[in-house]
Write an enzyme that holds these catalytic residues in place. Structure first.
Site, mmCIF file in Angstrom:
data_model
loop_
_atom_site.group_PDB
_atom_site.id
_atom_site.type_symbol
_atom_site.label_atom_id
_atom_site.label_comp_id
_atom_site.label_asym_id
_atom_site.label_seq_id
_atom_site.Cartn_x
_atom_site.Cartn_y
_atom_site.Cartn_z
ATOM 1 N N GLN A 154 -5.378 -2.213 8.988
ATOM 2 C CA GLN A 154 -5.119 -3.624 8.566
ATOM 3 C C GLN A 154 -5.491 -4.722 9.374
ATOM 4 O O GLN A 154 -5.452 -4.806 10.344
ATOM 5 C CB GLN A 154 -3.698 -3.913 8.331
ATOM 6 C CG GLN A 154 -3.164 -4.971 7.487
ATOM 7 C CD GLN A 154 -3.444 -4.904 6.032
ATOM 8 O OE1 GLN A 154 -3.346 -3.804 5.310
ATOM 9 N NE2 GLN A 154 -4.204 -6.021 5.676
ATOM 10 N N ASP A 190 -11.977 1.908 3.262
ATOM 11 C CA ASP A 190 -12.058 0.680 3.043
ATOM 12 C C ASP A 190 -13.449 0.363 2.906
ATOM 13 O O ASP A 190 -13.931 -0.858 2.518
ATOM 14 C CB ASP A 190 -11.632 -0.041 4.366
ATOM 15 C CG ASP A 190 -10.260 -1.105 4.012
ATOM 16 O OD1 ASP A 190 -9.826 -1.189 2.941
ATOM 17 O OD2 ASP A 190 -9.701 -1.482 5.075
ATOM 18 N N LYS A 227 0.796 -1.237 -0.084
ATOM 19 C CA LYS A 227 0.016 -0.011 0.057
ATOM 20 C C LYS A 227 0.659 1.469 0.052
ATOM 21 O O LYS A 227 0.594 2.127 -0.700
ATOM 22 C CB LYS A 227 -0.934 0.109 1.164
ATOM 23 C CG LYS A 227 -2.108 -0.972 0.993
ATOM 24 C CD LYS A 227 -2.921 -1.325 2.418
ATOM 25 C CE LYS A 227 -3.909 -2.467 2.055
ATOM 26 N NZ LYS A 227 -4.400 -3.195 3.060
#
Ligand code: NAD
Length: 278
Positions: free
Chosen positions: A89, A112, A45
């Site tokens: 995460q 997300d 990322k």
């Protein structure tokens, strides 16, 4: 279907648009503990951000930092002006309440797209909201290859909140007829064989065999399974490639598209932030 090529195009487009903003977008990536797979995902990322003109803010917390410390960090990032997107995460180590953590992220920074408000907007189709990265990546691939979904029978295998469920919803919004299968589905092959578009998001190598796929079907493999030192999808690629009209490889299919959609969502978060007059 070449996810790497399309992801590259998306990154180039994002980079062009980030350059037009008053300040570069900022993406905060929080990792708790040192799970090796998570370390790789976080590093990827960071690289994607660099390619897209996005500033990545890495926050690594010790595994035993605790829920309160994590929530406090999210509160701080929610208020931080140069952070437009926040991502935690997953999976979190044992002892953390991932649901509470996700709901603590400001919906305006929910790149997300896991927050209940974001999901609710997606299900009601009353955007503009962020779209979850993996299903959005699949839709982008289907669009790129001009696969018309209207009236098609799409069978999604897997019903998770991050892939299967939103995938089914997004296909419905494209006027497909959708079947969602899962671990309790009886006679899975009888469902998958009906699919014009078959999407597998389970996490079991070899789950989808050639006898489960209608000739000419479009096959999208979301699964990521480590087998020895190799990565496989859920789909038995070689034989099915011969009969499918389109198929995504693993790696190089949905994975890079998921990452590209995160960059797109971060750009959108920053664009929305400046549109609000900040
Ligand atoms: P999950 O474990 O949350 O969900 C798996 C789903 O599969 C469940 O709904 C379960 O009911 C269903 N299932 C389990 N066994 C089954 C069976 N035998 N038949 C039918 N359904 C069955 O997983 P997830 O987070 O949705 O991820 C699924 C897979 O996709 C994993 O391999 C994950 O690594 C991968 N993934 C890939 C990307 C990407 O970018 N390519 C992104 C997210 C997840």
């Amino acid at each position: 279907m070449d996810g790497n090529a399309l992801a590259k195009q998306v990154r180039i487009s994002v980079k062009k648009q980030t350059a037009l903003l008053p300040q570069p977008p900022g993406l905060a990536v929080i990792q708790v503990g040192d799970n090796p797979a998570s370390m790789v995902y976080v590093a990827n990322k960071r690289r994607d951000c660099e390619k897209c003109g996005i500033i990545s803010h890495a926050h690594l917390l010790a595994e035993d930092a605790g829920q309160d410390t994590l929530l406090e960090l999210i509160r701080r990032l929610n208020a931080q002006a140069d952070v437009h997107g926040i991502l935690v995460q997953l999976p979190l180590p044992k002892g953390y309440n991932a649901d509470a953590v996700i709901q603590a992220i400001s919906p305006e920074k929910d790149v997300d797209a896991f927050h209940a408000l974001t999901m609710g907007k997606l299900y009601l189709n009353c955007g503009p909201a962020f779209e979850p990265c993996t299903p959005a990546g699949v839709i982008a691939l289907l669009d790129r290859y001009e696969i018309d979904l209207r009236g098609k029978h799409c069978v999604v295998v897997g019903r998770s909140n991050i892939v299967g469920k939103p995938m089914g919803t997004m296909l419905l919004h494209r006027h497909a007829t959708v079947t969602i299968c899962h671990g309790s589905t009886v006679d899975l092959p009888s469902h998958t064989r009906q699919a014009d578009v078959l999407i597998s998001a389970v996490g079991k190598a070899g789950l989808i065999t050639t006898d489960m796929v209608k000739p000419g079907a479009v096959v999208i493999d979301v699964g990521i399974n480590r087998v020895g030192d190799k990565i496989h999808g859920d789909v038995d690629f070689e034989p099915i490639e011969k009969t499918a009209s389109f198929i995504t490889p693993v790696p190089g299919g949905v994975g890079p598209m998921t990452r590209a959609m995160l960059m797109k969502n971060t750009l959108k978060a920053a664009q929305d932030y400046f549109m609000r007059g900040n």
